[in-house]
Enzyme design. Structure first.
Site, short mmCIF file in Angstrom:
data_model
loop_
_atom_site.label_atom_id
_atom_site.label_comp_id
_atom_site.label_asym_id
_atom_site.label_seq_id
_atom_site.Cartn_x
_atom_site.Cartn_y
_atom_site.Cartn_z
N ASN A 114 -4.40 6.44 1.50
CA ASN A 114 -3.78 5.11 1.51
C ASN A 114 -4.89 4.09 1.59
O ASN A 114 -5.66 4.09 2.56
CB ASN A 114 -2.84 5.01 2.73
CG ASN A 114 -2.36 3.59 2.99
OD1 ASN A 114 -3.14 2.68 3.12
ND2 ASN A 114 -1.06 3.43 3.13
N MET A 124 0.83 -1.19 0.00
CA MET A 124 0.00 0.00 0.00
C MET A 124 0.87 1.24 0.00
O MET A 124 2.07 1.18 0.20
CB MET A 124 -0.93 0.00 1.22
CG MET A 124 -1.95 -1.13 1.22
SD MET A 124 -3.06 -1.08 2.63
CE MET A 124 -4.13 0.28 2.13
N CYS A 125 0.26 2.37 -0.23
CA CYS A 125 0.97 3.64 -0.26
C CYS A 125 1.40 4.04 1.14
O CYS A 125 0.93 3.51 2.14
CB CYS A 125 0.09 4.72 -0.86
SG CYS A 125 -0.57 4.31 -2.50
N GLU A 126 2.32 5.00 1.19
CA GLU A 126 2.85 5.47 2.48
C GLU A 126 2.51 6.95 2.65
O GLU A 126 2.68 7.75 1.73
CB GLU A 126 4.36 5.27 2.55
CG GLU A 126 4.81 3.85 2.30
CD GLU A 126 4.21 2.86 3.27
OE1 GLU A 126 4.04 3.21 4.46
OE2 GLU A 126 3.91 1.73 2.84
#
Length: 273
Positions: A108, A1-3
């Site tokens: 996110n 996943m994105c940060e």
């Protein structure tokens, strides 16, 4: 996943942090980066820098990591593409004007069904790209727009809209996000893909740095205040703990509001009733 990484301070600070080191904390060395972006809020305006290219190849990012402008609120994002192609139009953070000021948003998670949710409400805000995150941001702004007609809305009114918006997103999927209108940094924690492989809380972590420790507790993560910026309280939010400091996991459904003026008193509110 994105940060995600968000920083809020009571006075303009020059924060030095490495987006590449931030990405390694969340996904490990060698994992792909599909884009990066950072917003530095400056009163009612903001500086926004984004690239859809891998961060490791960016000369612009290397320069920016060494020369970041002072700001009370900073929102940054490392993208792992899940919805929408790898392109500038789908790169976070997203920015829009509302009420004569710049608003920013980074998310996110995944939000299947956001088109149906957003499509049921009339809005003058339209996504430039195809990402579910930008559609969510346009939906949030459409709900906030009535508050910004005329006088600047109260903090309580803004928080009420954001809490309800966060609740609606949680019904769709993982919905961790950072949002700012220049006056406040709002952080919403939900669930994220953990190293165990499960999707579960915590979705965000919070570190409150008191005056004496500002810039010290997060330096291990490549985040530090430039000499002369302390002593001032600083609040930091991140997808994962960035150091051995006493980070606190936010509960599922928490909405945290930090003002960018005066002492950084944090208001925390759980899921709306």
């Amino acid at each position: 996943m994105c940060e995600l990484l968000g920083i809020a301070a009571s006075v303009p600070i020059s924060a030095r942090f490495s987006l590449r080191r931030l990405a390694r904390h969340g996904r490990g060395a060698g994992a792909p980066i599909d884009g990066w972006g950072v917003v530095f809020h400056d009163g009612t305006d903001a500086r926004c820098y984004r690239e859809p290219e891998p961060a490791g190849k960016s000369a612009w990012l290397r320069f920016l990591e060494r020369h970041q402008p002072p700001a009370r609120i900073v929102i940054s994002h490392i993208r792992l593409a899940t919805a929408g192609t790898v392109a500038l139009r789908n790169t976070h953070p997203f920015v829009r004007e509302l009420g004569g000021r710049i608003h920013s948003f980074a998310h996110n998670g995944r939000l299947p069904g956001i088109e149906t949710l957003a499509g049921g409400e009339t809005s003058c805000f339209h996504p430039v790209g195809e990402s579910d995150s930008e559609r969510a941001f346009c939906l949030l702004l459409s709900r906030l727009a009535p508050l910004w007609r005329g006088a600047v809305p109260s903090a309580a009114a803004r928080l009420a809209v954001i809490k309800r918006f966060a609740s609606d997103l949680r019904a769709l999927g993982p919905a961790n996000f950072l949002y700012s209108d220049g006056d406040y940094l709002f952080a919403h924690a939900h669930r994220r893909h953990q190293r165990s492989g499960r999707i579960e809380p915590p979705g965000l972590w919070h570190l409150a740095c008191p005056c004496a420790d500002a810039g010290m507790a997060v330096r291990e993560a490549g985040v530090a205040l430039v000499a002369g910026a302390a002593p001032h309280p600083v609040d930091v939010f991140a997808s994962v703990p960035l150091s051995g400091a006493p980070w606190r996991p936010l509960a599922e459904g928490d909405v945290v509001m930090v003002p960018a003026e005066a002492p950084a008193n944090v208001s925390i509110s759980g899921q709306p009733g």
